[in-house]
Design a protein around this motif. Structure first.
Motif, PDB file in Angstrom:
ATOM      1  N   VAL A 150      -5.615  -8.146   4.433  1.00 19.92           N
ATOM      2  CA  VAL A 150      -5.059  -8.735   3.209  1.00 19.92           C
ATOM      3  C   VAL A 150      -4.524  -7.624   2.297  1.00 19.92           C
ATOM      4  O   VAL A 150      -3.452  -7.749   1.706  1.00 19.92           O
ATOM      5  N   VAL A 151      -5.278  -6.527   2.207  1.00 20.76           N
ATOM      6  CA  VAL A 151      -4.793  -5.377   1.439  1.00 20.76           C
ATOM      7  C   VAL A 151      -3.467  -4.895   2.028  1.00 20.76           C
ATOM      8  O   VAL A 151      -2.499  -4.638   1.303  1.00 20.76           O
ATOM      9  N   ASN A 167     -15.286   0.291  -2.465  1.00 21.21           N
ATOM     10  CA  ASN A 167     -16.570  -0.153  -3.015  1.00 21.21           C
ATOM     11  C   ASN A 167     -16.663  -1.668  -3.125  1.00 21.21           C
ATOM     12  O   ASN A 167     -17.745  -2.238  -3.031  1.00 21.21           O
ATOM     13  N   ILE A 168     -15.534  -2.311  -3.339  1.00 21.23           N
ATOM     14  CA  ILE A 168     -15.559  -3.777  -3.422  1.00 21.23           C
ATOM     15  C   ILE A 168     -15.660  -4.388  -2.029  1.00 21.23           C
ATOM     16  O   ILE A 168     -16.070  -5.533  -1.880  1.00 21.23           O
ATOM     17  N   GLY A 169     -15.322  -3.612  -1.017  1.00 17.64           N
ATOM     18  CA  GLY A 169     -15.403  -4.140   0.349  1.00 17.64           C
ATOM     19  C   GLY A 169     -14.053  -4.576   0.882  1.00 17.64           C
ATOM     20  O   GLY A 169     -13.960  -5.167   1.955  1.00 17.64           O
ATOM     21  N   LEU A 170     -12.995  -4.267   0.134  1.00 16.43           N
ATOM     22  CA  LEU A 170     -11.661  -4.733   0.531  1.00 16.43           C
ATOM     23  C   LEU A 170     -11.050  -3.908   1.654  1.00 16.43           C
ATOM     24  O   LEU A 170     -10.012  -4.262   2.196  1.00 16.43           O
ATOM     25  N   VAL A 216     -14.729 -11.502   6.319  1.00 20.28           N
ATOM     26  CA  VAL A 216     -15.595 -12.105   5.299  1.00 20.28           C
ATOM     27  C   VAL A 216     -15.311 -13.608   5.268  1.00 20.28           C
ATOM     28  O   VAL A 216     -14.230 -14.052   5.647  1.00 20.28           O
ATOM     29  N   PRO A 251     -10.607  -8.400   5.159  1.00 15.97           N
ATOM     30  CA  PRO A 251     -10.068  -7.928   3.876  1.00 15.97           C
ATOM     31  C   PRO A 251      -8.975  -6.863   4.039  1.00 15.97           C
ATOM     32  O   PRO A 251      -7.951  -6.910   3.358  1.00 15.97           O
ATOM     33  N   THR A 284     -11.248   4.320  -3.860  1.00 16.34           N
ATOM     34  CA  THR A 284     -12.660   4.141  -4.191  1.00 16.34           C
ATOM     35  C   THR A 284     -12.941   2.714  -4.654  1.00 16.34           C
ATOM     36  O   THR A 284     -13.936   2.096  -4.256  1.00 16.34           O
ATOM     37  N   VAL A 285     -12.063   2.194  -5.499  1.00 12.59           N
ATOM     38  CA  VAL A 285     -12.243   0.816  -5.973  1.00 12.59           C
ATOM     39  C   VAL A 285     -12.191  -0.156  -4.789  1.00 12.59           C
ATOM     40  O   VAL A 285     -13.078  -0.991  -4.606  1.00 12.59           O
ATOM     41  N   LEU A 286     -11.150  -0.030  -3.975  1.00 12.69           N
ATOM     42  CA  LEU A 286     -10.976  -0.959  -2.857  1.00 12.69           C
ATOM     43  C   LEU A 286     -12.155  -0.864  -1.884  1.00 12.69           C
ATOM     44  O   LEU A 286     -12.680  -1.873  -1.419  1.00 12.69           O
TER      45      LEU A 286
END
Lengths: 412, 412
Positions: free
Chosen positions: B292-293, B270-273, B279, B289, B266-268
């Motif tokens: 990169v993750v 929502n941040i767009g990662l 980007v 992104p 959820t964190v990843l």
């Protein structure tokens, strides 16, 4: 008496600095602003013009990592005061340019090298303080860390300590009780913001440096206006100068964080996405994860229009006076919406950007023109508070500590 | 009767496929493995040799996004069966090469285009099924989605439905109750893993496609061995073929997730990662992104040595038989540590990699050499189960549903 100001940088804080300088161009003289991207400077000047200011204000392009380029710009413009609110990576280059040209230097944060975080304490000794002798020899005024924290909070500490015979502890507490309405955002450059929290947290207790880690040491502070707020010990510039100037006092810095912020930070950090070291991607390319996180997060300047709520930042200083235990909480409350209406920025940029302008005005008037390198607690806080009261960041005091009597600092 | 196998891909699943093919080289003939990076193929062959297998096994370099290059490799090696376990982005290119050369094609996941996620249902109609006629015309056997899920679970559905007069619902539940001991990791390529969950979740109910979002629809399933486990409706390939073949049944897929996984996801997100769209970074460069993750997360293959615990994947199928309501839960339990000891991989790779080898053995023997394009539920499940029982993934049944009597499928 010095005049004519060069602002280095064109971010959210520079926007506030530009507006405040323009409001006081009668004292500060001709204004200049320089950054790598001239169009950002043009935008800032346009926003100043939109508020009706017709002072001389010129945009320049400069690579502030090149000292000689900054020095040339100082000579070309004839400025006598440089307010450096560029990225923390350029500090030493801008400082060197000021020393070379003999003009006053003011910044708001400690120098950093891109590939290093949280170096050996005291941090200032690794960079800025190495230029102390050079400043003294050339009679150069260099005021370090003259934003809000560091900056105003250093003056709060000095002011409180001046009321005591002996100081025992300084706890600086920074609570942003505002809301930007986004899922997650940082209030200033995410790259600098996260770098503060990914390494060792240094604090000063029992006359020695101690270490903890981010979010390991939390405390609920019941502050004026914003109410009870959880804050955590964090590494911060001012701990390093205050501990050096007041080694007999414990010095700690507490930053307010909500559970949501901590959760997001923890996830990003544990996965390695806050690393300032490059990682290798499947296609063989390299990228610094932190720079990608920055690219995904909202631009801090974009938060301003919707930002609501208030900040409370202050120093709880404990000591003794005439044999009695005494406590003072010296603080300011700022409002995000008021800041936006006045200068088009959110409250965090506002609290960081107004103080260096006050410092520049005191250098211009001669009151703070120390002709030496100074941290803010080494300068008389009273003219600073007088000016801040007038230009947007009034100082208040709780006498007797957090539950004490609320008054203006002038009534103490 | 077909023989000689080319494995496309050199990731964690390919490692399992290679080991299993080598164990059954008497049936499958000469073995070949090809990927963009030949050294990864060499490593896999070396790990096969280390287990004492001396079958013919050759590594090749191939860019599997180039159909002509794959076709040439098929001709050069003389293989008659291709097992494609490369990234899902290459499927159509490999399939086209098989059609062109007239050899059998087996894969384990649906084709994807890098810049698209969760396209219109049924997903197979966007890509693979467009080659149905071509396969029939040329008599090419193409078995789609022959991993575990999709794959074995499609056969589970078919087997259960064969015991009924009418099927009413198929709920596929995938629980990994294992532990890899890392803060966070995905069990297969993070890029493909996250892409499954960032878009619309399609499911089939009341004879129509319905939509939900990831983690919006959860249910606690009390499964054999792993016990009560929370799972959430997720988009998955097999829903798209089963709904097409059994339109009268509701078809849903449930993936087990712990709270920690959901929080990180959820964190990843929502941040767009987790975005597959590039980007722009501060320096002007562009980066995806999600890539990169992926670079920051552990390589799924690296999890194997420390992975403990079990998986349980099965189909709860409800219907009627002789006018009575009936329920069957057809399932397999696999063990991460057993998988590592046998083939050097974790259980998720194992369950995905063993079934396509069983499919290849059935193509080799002629039992599944359909000379047409088939999803797994369109093929007789019994020889598949018989083989899977023997080579590491035994099929069991709970007769009467999740609280029913536990037995081997052959005892039903």
């Amino acid at each position: 008496m010095k005049k004519n100001v060069l602002i280095i940088g064109a971010g959210g804080v520079a926007q506030v600095v530009a507006h405040k300088c323009a409001q006081h161009a009668d004292v500060l003289g001709d204004l200049h602003i320089a950054s790598r991207t001239v169009s950002k400077c043009d935008d800032i000047i346009a926003s100043v013009r939109a508020k009706g200011h017709d002072c001389a204000f010129t945009a320049h392009g400069v690579d502030a990592t090149k000292s000689a380029e900054v020095a040339q710009l100082i000579r070309d413009t004839g400025v006598q005061i440089v307010i450096n609110v560029g990225t923390a990576f350029v500090n030493m280059h801008v400082l060197d340019a000021c020393i070379e040209t003999g003009v006053a230097y003011i910044d708001t944060a400690i120098h950093e090298e891109p590939d290093k975080i949280c170096e050996t304490p005291p941090w200032y000794a690794n960079y800025e303080w190495k230029r102390r002798e050079a400043c003294a020899e050339k009679g150069v005024t260099a005021i370090l860390g003259a934003g809000f924290d560091p900056g105003v909070v250093n003056a709060y500490a000095r002011f409180a300590i001046d009321q005591m015979d002996e100081v025992k502890s300084i706890d600086i507490v920074d609570i942003n009780a505002g809301s930007h309405g986004k899922y997650f955002a940082t209030n200033f450059d995410p790259e600098i913001n996260f770098r503060e929290f990914t390494g060792v947290v240094y604090y000063w207790e029992d006359q020695q440096w101690k270490e903890t880690t981010m979010f390991a040491s939390g405390h609920e502070w019941d502050l004026p206006v914003v109410g009870p707020s959880k804050a955590y010990q964090s590494g911060h510039d001012e701990v390093h100068s205050l501990a050096t100037n007041y080694p007999q006092a414990d010095v700690r810095f507490w930053m307010g964080f909500g559970d949501h912020y901590i959760n997001v930070f923890t996830v990003l950090k544990n996965i390695g996405l806050l690393s300032e070291q490059p990682v290798k991607m499947a296609d063989g390319g390299e990228v610094v994860p932190l720079k990608v996180v920055k690219a995904c997060l909202p631009d801090p300047a974009s938060l301003a229009p919707e930002y609501t709520g208030k900040t409370c930042i202050g120093d709880l200083v404990k000591g003794t006076k005439d044999g009695e235990e005494v406590e003072l909480f010296v603080y300011n409350v700022a409002d995000h919406k008021d800041a936006y209406e006045e200068v088009g920025s959110q409250g965090i940029s506002y609290t960081a950007g107004v103080p260096p302008v006050a410092a520049a005005m005191l250098v211009a008037s001669g009151e703070w023109d120390a002709k030496a390198m100074k941290n803010v607690e080494e300068l008389d806080p009273k003219p600073f508070f007088t000016l801040l009261d007038r230009i947007g960041l009034p100082t208040r005091v709780l006498k007797g500590g957090l539950k004490g009597e609320d008054m203006a600092w002038t009534d103490l």
